[in-house]
Design a protein around this motif. Sequence first.
Motif, PDB file in Angstrom:
ATOM      1  N   VAL A 171     -55.265 -46.062 -16.262  1.00 23.06           N
ATOM      2  CA  VAL A 171     -55.364 -45.448 -14.924  1.00 23.06           C
ATOM      3  C   VAL A 171     -55.544 -46.521 -13.853  1.00 23.06           C
ATOM      4  N   ALA A 172     -56.347 -47.525 -14.144  1.00 22.72           N
ATOM      5  CA  ALA A 172     -56.560 -48.601 -13.179  1.00 22.72           C
ATOM      6  C   ALA A 172     -55.277 -49.383 -12.937  1.00 22.72           C
ATOM      7  N   GLU A 173     -54.506 -49.648 -13.995  1.00 23.53           N
ATOM      8  CA  GLU A 173     -53.234 -50.368 -13.821  1.00 23.53           C
ATOM      9  C   GLU A 173     -52.238 -49.542 -13.017  1.00 23.53           C
ATOM     10  N   GLU A 174     -52.234 -48.246 -13.240  1.00 23.64           N
ATOM     11  CA  GLU A 174     -51.349 -47.373 -12.457  1.00 23.64           C
ATOM     12  C   GLU A 174     -51.745 -47.390 -10.979  1.00 23.64           C
ATOM     13  N   HIS A 175     -53.040 -47.277 -10.739  1.00 22.96           N
ATOM     14  CA  HIS A 175     -53.529 -47.313  -9.357  1.00 22.96           C
ATOM     15  C   HIS A 175     -53.225 -48.649  -8.695  1.00 22.96           C
ATOM     16  N   ASP A 176     -53.448 -49.741  -9.401  1.00 21.69           N
ATOM     17  CA  ASP A 176     -53.169 -51.071  -8.858  1.00 21.69           C
ATOM     18  C   ASP A 176     -51.683 -51.258  -8.581  1.00 21.69           C
ATOM     19  N   GLY A 177     -50.837 -50.731  -9.458  1.00 20.85           N
ATOM     20  CA  GLY A 177     -49.393 -50.835  -9.253  1.00 20.85           C
ATOM     21  C   GLY A 177     -48.952 -50.119  -7.987  1.00 20.85           C
ATOM     22  N   GLU A 178     -49.492 -48.921  -7.762  1.00 18.06           N
ATOM     23  CA  GLU A 178     -49.176 -48.175  -6.536  1.00 18.06           C
ATOM     24  C   GLU A 178     -49.682 -48.930  -5.310  1.00 18.06           C
ATOM     25  N   PHE A 179     -50.866 -49.499  -5.418  1.00 28.32           N
ATOM     26  CA  PHE A 179     -51.441 -50.282  -4.322  1.00 28.32           C
ATOM     27  C   PHE A 179     -50.542 -51.462  -3.981  1.00 28.32           C
ATOM     28  N   LEU A 180     -50.114 -52.189  -4.993  1.00 30.13           N
ATOM     29  CA  LEU A 180     -49.278 -53.364  -4.772  1.00 30.13           C
ATOM     30  C   LEU A 180     -47.941 -52.989  -4.147  1.00 30.13           C
ATOM     31  N   GLU A 181     -47.324 -51.927  -4.614  1.00 28.60           N
ATOM     32  CA  GLU A 181     -46.048 -51.493  -4.046  1.00 28.60           C
ATOM     33  C   GLU A 181     -46.191 -51.106  -2.586  1.00 28.60           C
ATOM     34  N   ARG A 182     -47.210 -50.314  -2.296  1.00 30.03           N
ATOM     35  CA  ARG A 182     -47.405 -49.810  -0.929  1.00 30.03           C
ATOM     36  C   ARG A 182     -47.669 -50.961   0.046  1.00 30.03           C
ATOM     37  N   TYR A 183     -48.557 -51.846  -0.302  1.00 29.08           N
ATOM     38  CA  TYR A 183     -48.911 -52.904   0.638  1.00 29.08           C
ATOM     39  C   TYR A 183     -47.888 -54.030   0.689  1.00 29.08           C
ATOM     40  N   THR A 184     -47.128 -54.236  -0.362  1.00 33.71           N
ATOM     41  CA  THR A 184     -46.045 -55.213  -0.301  1.00 33.71           C
ATOM     42  C   THR A 184     -44.981 -54.744   0.675  1.00 33.71           C
ATOM     43  N   SER A 185     -44.614 -53.474   0.619  1.00 33.58           N
ATOM     44  CA  SER A 185     -43.608 -52.965   1.552  1.00 33.58           C
ATOM     45  C   SER A 185     -44.156 -52.934   2.978  1.00 33.58           C
ATOM     46  N   ASP A 186     -45.430 -52.628   3.149  1.00 35.65           N
ATOM     47  CA  ASP A 186     -46.026 -52.650   4.491  1.00 35.65           C
ATOM     48  C   ASP A 186     -46.012 -54.058   5.078  1.00 35.65           C
ATOM     49  N   MET A 187     -46.315 -55.046   4.266  1.00 43.76           N
ATOM     50  CA  MET A 187     -46.313 -56.427   4.761  1.00 43.76           C
ATOM     51  C   MET A 187     -44.903 -56.926   5.042  1.00 43.76           C
ATOM     52  N   ASP A 188     -43.926 -56.434   4.295  1.00 42.03           N
ATOM     53  CA  ASP A 188     -42.534 -56.774   4.606  1.00 42.03           C
ATOM     54  C   ASP A 188     -42.157 -56.263   5.991  1.00 42.03           C
TER      55      ASP A 188
END
Length: 154
Positions: free
Chosen positions: A35-52
Amino acid sequence: MDTMNNVLEVLKDSTIASKDGKDVRSRFWTIHKRVAEEHDGEFLERYTSDMDIVLVFSVLFSAVSTSFIVAMESSLSPDPSDTTNALLTQLVQIGFGNIDAAGIEPVAPASAWSPPMSTVRIQAIAYASLCLSLLAAFGAMLGKQWLGYYKSSR
């Protein structure tokens, strides 16, 4: 403690929980990790696209600001044609004998010139906006590097 036992009982009967663990605690930590890896993966995707998006916007804004600053730069210095015109006028007057050559003071209109305060203020605001947009781009790049490091360390 009673709440933890209830959570473990629900997870034990759940299809989400893997039956690979030897006891209840190891199954709990296996599920927690998933569950933590799933949550972290969603976090990374969301904020990577926001920073782009922030990076693209700040780079475009910096380019536009720079072009405006370059266009306004000429208003901060005196017009060289004014000096040329004043010197030509003085030469014409000497040539026609209107002014005695011994009594001529050199023309230096550039030394008396100063830019209007409104132009200086506008330039200061333009430079400040350029600095802030470059700071935003720098922050976005630092964030992307941190997220890249975070992804690779998992």
